[in-house]
Design a protein around this motif. Structure first.
Motif, mmCIF file in Angstrom:
data_model
loop_
_atom_site.group_PDB
_atom_site.id
_atom_site.type_symbol
_atom_site.label_atom_id
_atom_site.label_comp_id
_atom_site.label_asym_id
_atom_site.label_seq_id
_atom_site.Cartn_x
_atom_site.Cartn_y
_atom_site.Cartn_z
ATOM 1 N N LYS A 75 74.931 20.988 30.796
ATOM 2 C CA LYS A 75 73.787 21.091 29.889
ATOM 3 C C LYS A 75 72.658 20.173 30.341
ATOM 4 O O LYS A 75 72.900 19.075 30.844
ATOM 5 N N HIS A 76 71.414 20.661 30.124
ATOM 6 C CA HIS A 76 70.211 19.928 30.520
ATOM 7 C C HIS A 76 69.216 19.974 29.357
ATOM 8 O O HIS A 76 68.937 21.048 28.822
ATOM 9 N N LYS A 77 68.683 18.811 28.985
ATOM 10 C CA LYS A 77 67.718 18.715 27.884
ATOM 11 C C LYS A 77 66.375 19.334 28.260
ATOM 12 O O LYS A 77 65.963 19.285 29.418
ATOM 13 N N VAL A 78 65.693 19.906 27.271
ATOM 14 C CA VAL A 78 64.333 20.406 27.428
ATOM 15 C C VAL A 78 63.477 19.842 26.300
ATOM 16 O O VAL A 78 63.980 19.511 25.230
ATOM 17 N N ALA A 79 62.173 19.735 26.543
ATOM 18 C CA ALA A 79 61.259 19.141 25.562
ATOM 19 C C ALA A 79 60.887 20.111 24.447
ATOM 20 O O ALA A 79 60.476 19.690 23.369
ATOM 21 N N SER A 80 61.009 21.413 24.697
ATOM 22 C CA SER A 80 60.591 22.416 23.731
ATOM 23 C C SER A 80 61.569 23.586 23.769
ATOM 24 O O SER A 80 62.254 23.813 24.775
ATOM 25 N N LYS A 81 61.621 24.341 22.701
ATOM 26 C CA LYS A 81 62.543 25.470 22.580
ATOM 27 C C LYS A 81 62.325 26.493 23.699
ATOM 28 O O LYS A 81 61.190 26.870 23.991
ATOM 29 N N VAL A 82 63.408 26.938 24.306
ATOM 30 C CA VAL A 82 63.353 27.966 25.353
ATOM 31 C C VAL A 82 63.302 29.334 24.670
ATOM 32 O O VAL A 82 64.180 29.676 23.881
ATOM 33 N N LEU A 83 62.240 30.103 24.964
ATOM 34 C CA LEU A 83 62.062 31.429 24.373
ATOM 35 C C LEU A 83 62.537 32.546 25.293
ATOM 36 O O LEU A 83 62.933 33.618 24.820
ATOM 37 N N THR A 84 62.469 32.322 26.594
ATOM 38 C CA THR A 84 62.848 33.334 27.573
ATOM 39 C C THR A 84 63.250 32.658 28.864
ATOM 40 O O THR A 84 62.845 31.513 29.114
ATOM 41 N N MET A 85 64.043 33.326 29.655
ATOM 42 C CA MET A 85 64.393 32.779 30.961
ATOM 43 C C MET A 85 64.831 33.901 31.884
ATOM 44 O O MET A 85 65.203 34.988 31.434
ATOM 45 N N GLY A 86 64.734 33.637 33.184
ATOM 46 C CA GLY A 86 65.135 34.638 34.154
ATOM 47 C C GLY A 86 65.381 34.030 35.518
ATOM 48 O O GLY A 86 64.694 33.097 35.926
ATOM 49 N N TRP A 87 66.388 34.582 36.211
ATOM 50 C CA TRP A 87 66.721 34.141 37.557
ATOM 51 C C TRP A 87 65.802 34.799 38.569
ATOM 52 O O TRP A 87 65.431 35.965 38.421
ATOM 53 N N SER A 88 65.444 34.070 39.624
ATOM 54 C CA SER A 88 64.712 34.667 40.751
ATOM 55 C C SER A 88 65.618 35.719 41.393
ATOM 56 O O SER A 88 66.839 35.711 41.209
ATOM 57 N N ASN A 89 65.032 36.623 42.143
ATOM 58 C CA ASN A 89 65.798 37.726 42.725
ATOM 59 C C ASN A 89 66.892 37.272 43.678
ATOM 60 O O ASN A 89 67.915 37.934 43.801
ATOM 61 N N ASP A 90 66.715 36.116 44.316
ATOM 62 C CA ASP A 90 67.761 35.609 45.205
ATOM 63 C C ASP A 90 68.781 34.734 44.478
ATOM 64 O O ASP A 90 69.741 34.255 45.072
ATOM 65 N N GLY A 91 68.581 34.509 43.165
ATOM 66 C CA GLY A 91 69.516 33.734 42.369
ATOM 67 C C GLY A 91 69.453 32.236 42.584
ATOM 68 O O GLY A 91 70.303 31.497 42.098
ATOM 69 N N GLN A 92 68.427 31.751 43.267
ATOM 70 C CA GLN A 92 68.324 30.325 43.577
ATOM 71 C C GLN A 92 67.573 29.525 42.514
ATOM 72 O O GLN A 92 67.756 28.314 42.409
ATOM 73 N N TYR A 93 66.706 30.196 41.742
ATOM 74 C CA TYR A 93 65.866 29.497 40.759
ATOM 75 C C TYR A 93 65.920 30.181 39.405
ATOM 76 O O TYR A 93 65.987 31.406 39.316
ATOM 77 N N LEU A 94 65.862 29.366 38.356
ATOM 78 C CA LEU A 94 65.835 29.842 36.978
ATOM 79 C C LEU A 94 64.529 29.388 36.347
ATOM 80 O O LEU A 94 64.213 28.192 36.355
ATOM 81 N N ALA A 95 63.755 30.331 35.825
ATOM 82 C CA ALA A 95 62.504 29.995 35.129
ATOM 83 C C ALA A 95 62.777 29.981 33.632
ATOM 84 O O ALA A 95 63.388 30.910 33.088
ATOM 85 N N LEU A 96 62.316 28.918 32.960
ATOM 86 C CA LEU A 96 62.463 28.782 31.516
ATOM 87 C C LEU A 96 61.081 28.855 30.879
ATOM 88 O O LEU A 96 60.224 28.021 31.165
ATOM 89 N N GLY A 97 60.840 29.844 30.021
ATOM 90 C CA GLY A 97 59.590 29.943 29.271
ATOM 91 C C GLY A 97 59.771 29.265 27.934
ATOM 92 O O GLY A 97 60.676 29.605 27.173
#
Length: 89
Positions: free
Chosen positions: A22-44
């Motif tokens: 688990k990793h803390k975030v400063a604000s609520k995560v509304l959406t997220m998605g993995w990059s096509n190569d699976g190396q990065y996760l974007a948190l909106g």
């Protein structure tokens, strides 16, 4: 790898692990998605930030928008070696 989020953190799990990291975030995560190569996760996030994380949860890029990030998507870029991200606020 599997990702999940709550109002205060996000979790990463892979078959090799026995528990969720688990990793803390400063604000609520509304959406997220993995990059096509699976190396990065974007948190909106609700505060307008898009945090791009590596597979270990480390933040690599922070993008600041003017409003909550309700949706995002990675799209392969055939002209470059990296993907393009679309962000909906």
């Amino acid at each position: 790898q599997l990702a999940s989020a709550t109002s205060s953190d996000f979790g990463l799990w892979s078959p090799e692990q026995k528990s969720v990291a688990k990793h803390k975030v400063a604000s609520k995560v509304l959406t997220m998605g993995w990059s096509n190569d699976g190396q990065y996760l974007a948190l909106g996030q609700y505060d307008g930030n898009v945090s791009v994380r590596d597979k270990g949860g480390g933040e690599k890029v922070l993008i600041q928008r003017d409003g909550p990030v309700w949706t995002l998507a990675w799209n392969p870029n055939k002209d470059e070696t990296h993907d393009v991200m679309a962000i909906g606020c």
